[in-house]
Design a protein around this motif. Structure first.
Motif: not given
Length: 270
Positions: A92-95, A166-172, A199-212
């Protein structure tokens, strides 16, 4: 929706935008252009990419060969981005439009084709007098942003030495390749040799959403595309996406979109 809230034009000539113009811009470049200059920084020979440009920056777009369409320039007012449907998106516009660096996304070939189709439909709709045009435009913008979030290379906007990013990128990447095989976060965490919690902590920090939510959005991207652009039955789509039963697929889809698959298909064909 007022006529000046959304504007789209083909990239066939140089374009200049001042921060005083107060519009956000999405620049999709299919074929190579000479460059794009953002706050006096020049990015040369860009192709197969999307730039998201904040309305607070000055930018110049230098077209390629004269008279040849190299892509699309989509301009959006703040009112459009505040639409309830778009504001729910992870991308969204924030991201996109309030980051310290200018997001530049490289598109995979399949997504490039779909991106072009969506922008062409927006261009066609803006010039029409169809009923419910506003709803159709918002729906197309929603689909466009969902594709960006699900398929773009987020390494373009993260620091290379940022371990969590990098973990988030690999996860995606893993989700993109294995979504049919598993819909569970634990499956991907084990392949990354980390816990689901981390993993959820990483996604939350980088993308501000849950890993699920990454898994859910990837499934929605693929299911929407199959419903809109293929003749496969809902049963076939459900099994293609790794769901155990068509009923569970319908439940998942309605829970996350508010409509069932058959309603989505009907609205796309009307």
């Amino acid at each position: 929706m007022k006529n000046d809230t959304i504007n789209i034009s083909q990239i066939v000539k140089n374009v200049y935008h001042s921060s005083k113009d107060f519009k956000y811009a999405v620049c999709w470049i299919k074929d190579e252009i000479k460059g794009i200059e953002v706050n006096n920084v020049l990015y040369k020979n860009i192709s197969n990419s999307i730039f998201f440009l904040d309305n607070k920056v000055d930018w110049k777009l230098y077209a390629g060969k004269k008279g040849i369409n190299s892509g699309y320039l989509l301009e959006l007012s703040p009112q459009v981005l505040s639409n309830p449907l778009l504001s729910k998106l992870h991308i969204n516009k924030v991201r996109l439009f309030n980051s310290e660096t200018i997001p530049l996304f490289k598109l995979s070939p399949g997504i490039e084709i779909r991106t072009q189709a969506i922008l062409e439909m927006i261009d066609e709709l803006l010039g029409s007098h169809l009923n419910n045009k506003e709803d159709a435009l918002i729906s197309l913008l929603n689909t466009f942003f969902v594709y960006c979030d699900g398929q773009c290379n987020i390494k373009s906007i993260i620091e290379k030495n940022h371990t969590k990013a990098n973990i988030v990128y690999d996860y995606k990447q893993l989700v993109d390749k294995n979504i049919v095989r598993s819909h569970e976060v634990a499956f991907y965490a084990s392949h990354l040799n980390i816990s689901s919690k981390y993993l959820n902590e990483c996604v939350q920090e980088v993308l501000r959403v849950s890993s699920k939510s990454i898994i859910i959005e990837q499934l929605l991207i693929r299911s929407r595309h199959a419903l809109k652009f293929t003749n496969k039955t809902i049963k076939e789509i459900s099994y293609d996406l790794g769901f155990s039963t068509p009923d569970y697929f319908s439940y998942f889809f309605k829970t996350n979109t508010g409509v069932n698959p058959s309603e989505m298909r009907k609205s796309s064909s009307s």
